[in-house]
Design a protein around this motif. Sequence first.
Motif, PDB file in Angstrom:
ATOM      1  N   PRO A 134     -25.509  75.519  48.515  1.00 29.54           N
ATOM      2  CA  PRO A 134     -26.821  75.912  47.964  1.00 29.54           C
ATOM      3  C   PRO A 134     -27.501  77.020  48.766  1.00 29.54           C
ATOM      4  N   ASP A 135     -28.467  77.691  48.103  1.00 23.95           N
ATOM      5  CA  ASP A 135     -29.273  78.699  48.803  1.00 23.95           C
ATOM      6  C   ASP A 135     -30.214  78.008  49.786  1.00 23.95           C
ATOM      7  N   LEU A 136     -30.626  76.796  49.374  1.00 21.33           N
ATOM      8  CA  LEU A 136     -31.596  76.052  50.190  1.00 21.33           C
ATOM      9  C   LEU A 136     -31.295  74.568  50.088  1.00 21.33           C
ATOM     10  N   ILE A 137     -31.365  73.884  51.222  1.00 19.95           N
ATOM     11  CA  ILE A 137     -31.257  72.422  51.176  1.00 19.95           C
ATOM     12  C   ILE A 137     -32.563  71.854  51.721  1.00 19.95           C
ATOM     13  N   VAL A 138     -33.177  70.965  50.910  1.00 19.37           N
ATOM     14  CA  VAL A 138     -34.442  70.355  51.322  1.00 19.37           C
ATOM     15  C   VAL A 138     -34.138  68.926  51.755  1.00 19.37           C
ATOM     16  N   LEU A 139     -34.406  68.627  53.010  1.00 23.31           N
ATOM     17  CA  LEU A 139     -34.154  67.275  53.530  1.00 23.31           C
ATOM     18  C   LEU A 139     -35.493  66.580  53.698  1.00 23.31           C
ATOM     19  N   ASP A 140     -35.730  65.573  52.875  1.00 25.87           N
ATOM     20  CA  ASP A 140     -37.028  64.901  52.892  1.00 25.87           C
ATOM     21  C   ASP A 140     -36.919  63.627  53.724  1.00 25.87           C
ATOM     22  N   GLU A 141     -37.398  63.659  54.932  1.00 30.08           N
ATOM     23  CA  GLU A 141     -37.298  62.525  55.861  1.00 30.08           C
ATOM     24  C   GLU A 141     -35.878  61.954  55.840  1.00 30.08           C
ATOM     25  N   PRO A 142     -34.858  62.770  56.101  1.00 32.23           N
ATOM     26  CA  PRO A 142     -33.484  62.336  55.836  1.00 32.23           C
ATOM     27  C   PRO A 142     -32.998  61.235  56.753  1.00 32.23           C
ATOM     28  N   SER A 143     -33.690  61.013  57.855  1.00 32.70           N
ATOM     29  CA  SER A 143     -33.146  60.065  58.820  1.00 32.70           C
ATOM     30  C   SER A 143     -34.074  58.888  59.065  1.00 32.70           C
ATOM     31  N   SER A 144     -35.157  58.779  58.268  1.00 36.33           N
ATOM     32  CA  SER A 144     -36.107  57.709  58.581  1.00 36.33           C
ATOM     33  C   SER A 144     -35.552  56.331  58.249  1.00 36.33           C
ATOM     34  N   ALA A 145     -34.502  56.282  57.384  1.00 37.11           N
ATOM     35  CA  ALA A 145     -33.919  54.980  57.070  1.00 37.11           C
ATOM     36  C   ALA A 145     -32.737  54.653  57.987  1.00 37.11           C
ATOM     37  N   LEU A 146     -32.486  55.558  58.949  1.00 41.69           N
ATOM     38  CA  LEU A 146     -31.327  55.343  59.826  1.00 41.69           C
ATOM     39  C   LEU A 146     -31.805  55.037  61.250  1.00 41.69           C
ATOM     40  N   ASP A 147     -30.946  54.400  62.032  1.00 43.82           N
ATOM     41  CA  ASP A 147     -31.361  54.167  63.417  1.00 43.82           C
ATOM     42  C   ASP A 147     -31.250  55.496  64.178  1.00 43.82           C
ATOM     43  N   PRO A 148     -32.000  55.662  65.284  1.00 44.89           N
ATOM     44  CA  PRO A 148     -32.128  56.981  65.938  1.00 44.89           C
ATOM     45  C   PRO A 148     -30.796  57.613  66.312  1.00 44.89           C
ATOM     46  N   VAL A 149     -29.850  56.810  66.773  1.00 45.97           N
ATOM     47  CA  VAL A 149     -28.571  57.371  67.206  1.00 45.97           C
ATOM     48  C   VAL A 149     -27.801  57.932  66.007  1.00 45.97           C
TER      49      VAL A 149
END
Lengths: 226, 312
Positions: A134-149
Amino acid sequence: MLSVSGLHAVRAGRTILHPTSLDIAPGERIGLVGASGSGKSTLGHVLIDELRSRGCRVAHVCQSPDEALDPLRSMRFHWHEAERALGLELGAIDKNTLFTSLKIADGDLRKRPWGWSRGMQQRFVIAMALISSPDLIVLDEPSSALDPVVAAATMDLLDQHLEGKETAMILITHDLGLAARRVSKLMVMETGRIVEQAPTEKILQHPQTRAARSLVAHRSWIKLPC
Amino acid sequence: MIKDLMGFVLRAVVVLSGTALATFVLLWHAPGDPAQAIAMARFDALLTEDVIDQVREEAGLNAGFWTAFRAWVGPLLTLDFGRSAVTGRAVWPDLLVAIRYMLPLALAGLAIGLAISLSLAIVAVKRPGGWLDRFAIAIASLGTAIPAYWLGLLLILLFAVHLAWLPAMGARTPEHVILPALTLGLGVAASLTRIIRSGILEARGQSFLPAIRRRGVSSRGIDRDHIAPHAAIPVVTVFGLELAFLLEGVVMVEVIFGRPGLGTFLVTAIHARDFPQVQAVIVLTALMFVTVNLLIDVVYRVIDPRIGARDA
């Protein structure tokens, strides 16, 4: 250069996004930060719709894989569906390279999402987003459901994959720690407006507005692993 | 898988033996003299005590409860339903004829019910709360409120008596199945419409749909590949109950429309206190329920394997 102006949104008679303009250079990494309810996700959605209507290829990765994958459908089904939606022939994309770089090559595609770990599910969603380069990828809080590591590992893999490519990235987050190391430019939002935008270092060291100051003061971002 | 299968067989054995025992107890202890009823059905005349006693002896009613139960259950284990107390003929061939009449009616009723309820539900969910939606719900409520026997009579009055388009009674031609199937189908449609409608509305609220839409998947694709499977789960759940409704309806509808079939077979057998025939119908019905519930279990696991995984 992707340039949009006059993006706005009104819900139930209330303006939740005031007219906003954005210029995004190819390959640029932008962090869209702000407190909850500041209009970050709304700006992301409106931006995606606007760019799509102009024929740009824009991909979207949402907060949790639960919001992106149907639990009744296999991973293979999701992949083929995404290919078909882009008008590609089945198997047209070399998914092995993409899967290897996101470290999900050993995932069993016959399984449903819940047969995969959440980290792998989210990386699969990112892989689907990258199908079309894609020309642009929008990541909307992509890691908030994952543990920090797992979140940090996922973002690292994405960074490596995008390196040297023209795909620009907008990272929407309220976690300045996540954005700090991964974006070159920060945009701070408050009550439906971009109130401050500058190179990441500058905002982190000399925040000008109240919103930026409270975000920077909120946590010791520099010590965070991600 | 083997564990599942054994669980199913065990459940089936419990249900079938429970049904067999309960049926036998109820019939055995029902008020009135079964020997007299059997004799009346056999000879169609008022009879002397001698004849009735002879019938009682022949039908094995003189023996104690457990002796009679064993005499019936023993052959049943080898799928031998015994002989009719009234005609003396083997039960199975007559039962098979009854099933051959009942099956097309039940299937046609189910098909009509599904066709009507699917179309009504799809129209209703186009604009939830709109007048079409309210109209569909009103029709469904009306269908639930009208009992099959009354609906059957209304249909006979309209299509057979006033319009003279369709035959009312009997089962000679394929046309004879239309009115009874419609009566059954409208009843099925009434309850299914609400469930399909609410299933679709609930499926539409799934949190992953906006992301799939944003991926560029067409709304037709989303309806077919994501909303339909999610909406199917509650529909499959009530399908077992629908079968109960259908069998109950078949009995009534066959009697109203004067069709030979399982219902008529059962009603005649109950009147005549023909124990082997009644018991055969009940055991067969129980077997059908067990089988349908097994199929529902299988379909569940195909649609959503998490259901099987949770049970294990």
